[in-house]
Design an enzyme around this catalytic site. Structure first.
Site, PDB file in Angstrom:
ATOM      1  N   ALA A  98      -4.149   8.565  11.751  1.00  0.00           N
ATOM      2  CA  ALA A  98      -3.599   7.434  10.996  1.00  0.00           C
ATOM      3  C   ALA A  98      -4.494   6.209  11.115  1.00  0.00           C
ATOM      4  CB  ALA A  98      -2.186   7.111  11.493  1.00  0.00           C
ATOM      5  N   GLY A  99      -5.655   6.361  11.760  1.00  0.00           N
ATOM      6  CA  GLY A  99      -6.562   5.235  11.993  1.00  0.00           C
ATOM      7  C   GLY A  99      -7.518   5.004  10.827  1.00  0.00           C
ATOM      8  N   GLY A 100      -8.435   4.068  11.063  1.00  0.00           N
ATOM      9  CA  GLY A 100      -9.392   3.675  10.022  1.00  0.00           C
ATOM     10  C   GLY A 100     -10.254   4.836   9.554  1.00  0.00           C
ATOM     11  N   ASP A 131      -1.238  11.180  15.686  1.00  0.00           N
ATOM     12  CA  ASP A 131      -1.562   9.813  16.134  1.00  0.00           C
ATOM     13  C   ASP A 131      -0.464   9.330  17.070  1.00  0.00           C
ATOM     14  OD1 ASP A 131      -2.550   7.022  16.238  1.00  0.00           O
ATOM     15  OD2 ASP A 131      -3.747   7.606  14.494  1.00  0.00           O
ATOM     16  N   ARG A 170     -15.493  -0.813  20.529  1.00  0.00           N
ATOM     17  CA  ARG A 170     -15.968  -1.701  21.596  1.00  0.00           C
ATOM     18  C   ARG A 170     -15.645  -3.152  21.248  1.00  0.00           C
ATOM     19  NH1 ARG A 170     -22.078  -1.088  23.620  1.00  0.00           N
ATOM     20  NH2 ARG A 170     -22.307  -2.989  24.803  1.00  0.00           N
ATOM     21  N   ASN A 219     -16.424   7.188  20.338  1.00  0.00           N
ATOM     22  CA  ASN A 219     -17.610   6.618  20.986  1.00  0.00           C
ATOM     23  C   ASN A 219     -17.350   6.227  22.439  1.00  0.00           C
ATOM     24  OD1 ASN A 219     -19.899   6.561  19.312  1.00  0.00           O
ATOM     25  ND2 ASN A 219     -18.967   5.011  18.009  1.00  0.00           N
ATOM     26  N   ASP A 237     -25.454   9.424  10.931  1.00  0.00           N
ATOM     27  CA  ASP A 237     -26.856   9.008  11.014  1.00  0.00           C
ATOM     28  C   ASP A 237     -27.693   9.723   9.944  1.00  0.00           C
ATOM     29  OD1 ASP A 237     -26.268   7.418  13.277  1.00  0.00           O
ATOM     30  OD2 ASP A 237     -26.344   9.204  14.530  1.00  0.00           O
ATOM     31  N   HIS A 294     -26.629   9.235  19.606  1.00  0.00           N
ATOM     32  CA  HIS A 294     -25.868   8.592  18.540  1.00  0.00           C
ATOM     33  C   HIS A 294     -25.607   7.114  18.831  1.00  0.00           C
ATOM     34  CE1 HIS A 294     -23.207   8.187  15.194  1.00  0.00           C
ATOM     35  NE2 HIS A 294     -22.175   7.917  15.970  1.00  0.00           N
TER      36      HIS A 294
HETATM   37  P1  NAI Z   1      -8.885   2.812  14.621  1.00  0.00           P
HETATM   38  O1  NAI Z   1      -8.384   1.931  15.725  1.00  0.00           O
HETATM   39  O2  NAI Z   1      -8.718   2.363  13.226  1.00  0.00           O
HETATM   40  O3  NAI Z   1      -8.235   4.266  14.758  1.00  0.00           O
HETATM   41  C1  NAI Z   1      -8.119   4.935  15.969  1.00  0.00           C
HETATM   42  C2  NAI Z   1      -6.811   5.695  15.928  1.00  0.00           C
HETATM   43  O4  NAI Z   1      -6.724   6.462  17.131  1.00  0.00           O
HETATM   44  C3  NAI Z   1      -5.582   4.761  15.880  1.00  0.00           C
HETATM   45  O5  NAI Z   1      -4.737   5.139  14.806  1.00  0.00           O
HETATM   46  C4  NAI Z   1      -4.933   4.979  17.248  1.00  0.00           C
HETATM   47  O6  NAI Z   1      -3.522   4.860  17.199  1.00  0.00           O
HETATM   48  C5  NAI Z   1      -5.378   6.418  17.557  1.00  0.00           C
HETATM   49  N1  NAI Z   1      -5.294   6.732  18.987  1.00  0.00           N
HETATM   50  C6  NAI Z   1      -5.625   5.969  20.048  1.00  0.00           C
HETATM   51  N2  NAI Z   1      -5.353   6.630  21.193  1.00  0.00           N
HETATM   52  C7  NAI Z   1      -4.856   7.849  20.841  1.00  0.00           C
HETATM   53  C8  NAI Z   1      -4.388   8.964  21.570  1.00  0.00           C
HETATM   54  N3  NAI Z   1      -4.382   8.970  22.907  1.00  0.00           N
HETATM   55  N4  NAI Z   1      -3.932  10.026  20.882  1.00  0.00           N
HETATM   56  C9  NAI Z   1      -3.923  10.031  19.538  1.00  0.00           C
HETATM   57  N5  NAI Z   1      -4.356   8.993  18.790  1.00  0.00           N
HETATM   58  C10 NAI Z   1      -4.809   7.917  19.436  1.00  0.00           C
HETATM   59  O7  NAI Z   1     -10.442   3.080  14.966  1.00  0.00           O
HETATM   60  P2  NAI Z   1     -11.556   3.742  14.029  1.00  0.00           P
HETATM   61  O8  NAI Z   1     -12.347   2.691  13.368  1.00  0.00           O
HETATM   62  O9  NAI Z   1     -10.932   4.814  13.208  1.00  0.00           O
HETATM   63  O10 NAI Z   1     -12.530   4.384  15.150  1.00  0.00           O
HETATM   64  C11 NAI Z   1     -12.097   5.445  15.987  1.00  0.00           C
HETATM   65  C12 NAI Z   1     -13.206   5.838  16.970  1.00  0.00           C
HETATM   66  O11 NAI Z   1     -14.341   6.320  16.288  1.00  0.00           O
HETATM   67  C13 NAI Z   1     -13.711   4.699  17.871  1.00  0.00           C
HETATM   68  O12 NAI Z   1     -13.928   5.207  19.168  1.00  0.00           O
HETATM   69  C14 NAI Z   1     -15.034   4.331  17.230  1.00  0.00           C
HETATM   70  O13 NAI Z   1     -15.925   3.734  18.158  1.00  0.00           O
HETATM   71  C15 NAI Z   1     -15.514   5.689  16.790  1.00  0.00           C
HETATM   72  N6  NAI Z   1     -16.560   5.677  15.748  1.00  0.00           N
HETATM   73  C16 NAI Z   1     -17.470   6.681  15.763  1.00  0.00           C
HETATM   74  C17 NAI Z   1     -18.457   6.760  14.819  1.00  0.00           C
HETATM   75  C18 NAI Z   1     -19.427   7.908  14.866  1.00  0.00           C
HETATM   76  O14 NAI Z   1     -20.366   7.923  14.043  1.00  0.00           O
HETATM   77  N7  NAI Z   1     -19.279   8.903  15.729  1.00  0.00           N
HETATM   78  C19 NAI Z   1     -18.584   5.749  13.752  1.00  0.00           C
HETATM   79  C20 NAI Z   1     -17.544   4.768  13.781  1.00  0.00           C
HETATM   80  C21 NAI Z   1     -16.590   4.741  14.761  1.00  0.00           C
END
Ligand code: NAI
Length: 325
Positions: free
Chosen positions: A12-14, A36, A93, A131, A161, A188
Site C-alpha cells: 500500500a506504499g509509494g 501492508d 532515509r 534499502n 539502475d 545499488h
Molecule cells: P513508503 O513509506 O511509501 O512505503 C513503504 C510501505 O511499507 C508503507 O506502506 C508501510 O506501511 C509498509 N511497511 C513498513 N513496515 C512494514 C512491515 N513490517 N510489514 C509490511 N509493510 C510494512 O516507502 P516507498 O517510497 O514505497 O519505499 C519503500 C522502500 O523502498 C524504502 O526502504 C526505500 O528506501 C526503498 N527504495 C528502494 C529503491 C530501489 O531501487 N531498490 C528505490 C526507491 C526506494
C-alpha cells in the site's frame, strides 16, 4: 501462461501500489496479495479492492497487520503458496540519519518478513527493494541459508539502475530505447553503481570524455528524484516499473522461459560475496550469475574503486545477520 501467486509486502506504499498494479497485469500471475500494515496511508484491503476490478485474471487480496504483529504469527494465509514475494516495505532515509540506523530499522522489517517467507513459502523467490540493498540483501541471504534454504532465491532488485542508464543512453544517442540494454554492476548505492555503457552498441558510441558524467548521472538519479519531490518521497513510479520488470523476469524463468536481468545476489564472479551483475532467472530462481564480460579502462578503474566501498556495506549486512540470529 503459468499461474503464480505473488505477494507485494508494503503493497500500500509509494512503490507498493504501482508495483501491485503492474504485477496484477502480469499474465503469469493468478493471485496477487497486497500486504501492508494497518497504519499504511491506504488500507491494503482498499488497494486490493481497487486492483480486483482490472479485467486481468489475477485474483487480488489485501492483508493488513498491526505494527507489532510478527509476520510469522499472522501472514500464513497471505504467504502460503507464493512463488514470488516482492518487498518494497521499509522506511526511507531521513535527513541526518546515519546508514547504520537505517540498516537496523529496515533490516528489522525485512527480517520479520523473510522469516515468515522461510516458514510459509520457502520455495519462493524473495526479491528485496528495501534499502540499503547493499547491506540488507547479504543480511537476509545469511538468514535464509541458516534455515537451510536455497540462497539462489534471495535477490536484490537493482533494475532501476539499468532502467535509468538505458533511458539516459537513449537521450544522449537518440537510438531506439527498446534496443538499449545496459548492464549495471556492483551495488545499488552511490559509487557502487557501475553502468557498463561499453557493453551496449549505443552506449559504446558515447565519447570517452562524456562517460564519467553519464556514469555520475545514473548514480545520482535517485537523489534528483528526492530533491524534485521536495522531501515528500523518493523514486516510487520508476521503481515500481523497474521492480515489475524484474518480477516478470523471475516469473518467466519459473515458467520455463529463462530471462536475463541484472540483480544483486550472492556471487563468486569477483572477490566480493555479493555483487550485482547479469543474472539468468530460471526454474529455481537465479540459474546463472554471469561473468562481468569485457570492461573499458574507465570501467576497470571504477570497479576497483567501488570494491572497498561495497565490501564495507556487505560487512555491515553480515554484522547485522550475526548480531540478530
Ligand atoms: P513508503 O513509506 O511509501 O512505503 C513503504 C510501505 O511499507 C508503507 O506502506 C508501510 O506501511 C509498509 N511497511 C513498513 N513496515 C512494514 C512491515 N513490517 N510489514 C509490511 N509493510 C510494512 O516507502 P516507498 O517510497 O514505497 O519505499 C519503500 C522502500 O523502498 C524504502 O526502504 C526505500 O528506501 C526503498 N527504495 C528502494 C529503491 C530501489 O531501487 N531498490 C528505490 C526507491 C526506494
Amino acid at each position: 501462461m503459468a499461474n503464480y501467486k505473488v505477494c507485494v509486502v508494503g503493497g500500500a506504499g509509494g512503490i507498493g501500489q504501482p508495483l501491485s498494479l503492474l504485477m496484477a497485469m502480469d499474465p503469469n500471475v493468478s493471485e496477487l496479495c497486497v500486504y501492508d500494515l494497518t497504519l499504511a496511508m491506504v488500507p491494503a484491503e482498499g488497494v486490493a479492492a481497487d486492483l480486483s476490478h482490472l479485467n486481468h485474471k489475477a485474483v487480488v487480496k489485501g492483508y493488513a497487520f498491526d505494527k507489532d504483529d510478527r509476520a510469522i504469527d499472522k501472514a500464513e494465509e497471505c504467504l502460503t503458496g507464493c512463488s514470488l514475494v516482492l518487498i518494497p516495505a521499509g522506511v526511507p532515509r531521513k535527513p541526518g540519519q546515519d546508514r547504520k540506523d537505517l540498516l537496523n530499522i529496515n533490516a528489522g522489517i525485512a527480517k520479520n518478513i523473510v522469516e515468515a517467507c522461510a516458514k510459509f513459502c520457502p520455495d519462493a523467490v524473495v526479491a528485496l527493494i528495501v534499502n540499503p540493498v547493499n547491506s540488507v540483501v547479504p543480511a537476509m541471504c545469511e538468514l535464509w541459508k541458516k534455515k537451510g534454504l536455497n540462497p539462489k532465491k534471495i535477490v536484490g532488485i537493482t533494475t532501476l539502475d539499468c532502467v535509468r542508464a538505458e533511458k539516459f543512453v537513449h537521450e544522449v544517442t537518440g537510438q531506439p530505447v527498446g534496443g538499449i540494454s545496459i548492464p549495471v554492476i556492483g551495488g545499488h548505492a552511490g559509487t557502487t553503481i557501475l553502468p557498463l555503457f561499453s557493453q551496449d552498441a549505443a552506449g559504446a558510441t558515447i565519447p570517452a570524455d562524456k562517460v564519467p558524467d553519464l556514469d555520475k548521472k545514473v548514480q545520482d538519479a535517485g537523489t534528483v528524484v528526492v530533491a524534485a519531490k521536495n522531501g515528500k518521497g523518493s523514486a516510487t513510479l520508476s521503481m515500481a516499473f523497474a521492480g515489475a520488470r524484474l518480477g516478470r523476469a523471475v516469473l518467466s524463468g519459473l515458467a520455463g522461459t529463462p530471462v536475463t536481468e541484472c540483480a544483486y545476489v550472492e556471487s563468486t564472479i569477483t572477490d566480493l560475496p555479493y555483487f550485482a551483475s547479469k543474472v539468468t532467472f530460471g526454474k529455481d530462481g537465479v540459474e546463472t550469475v554471469h561473468d562481468l564480460g569485457p570492461l573499458s579502462d574507465y570501467e576497470k578503474g571504477r570497479l576497483e574503486a567501488l570494491k572497498p566501498v561495497l565490501k564495507e556495506e556487505i560487512a555491515a549486512g553480515l554484522e547485522y545477520a550475526a548480531a540478530n540470529e
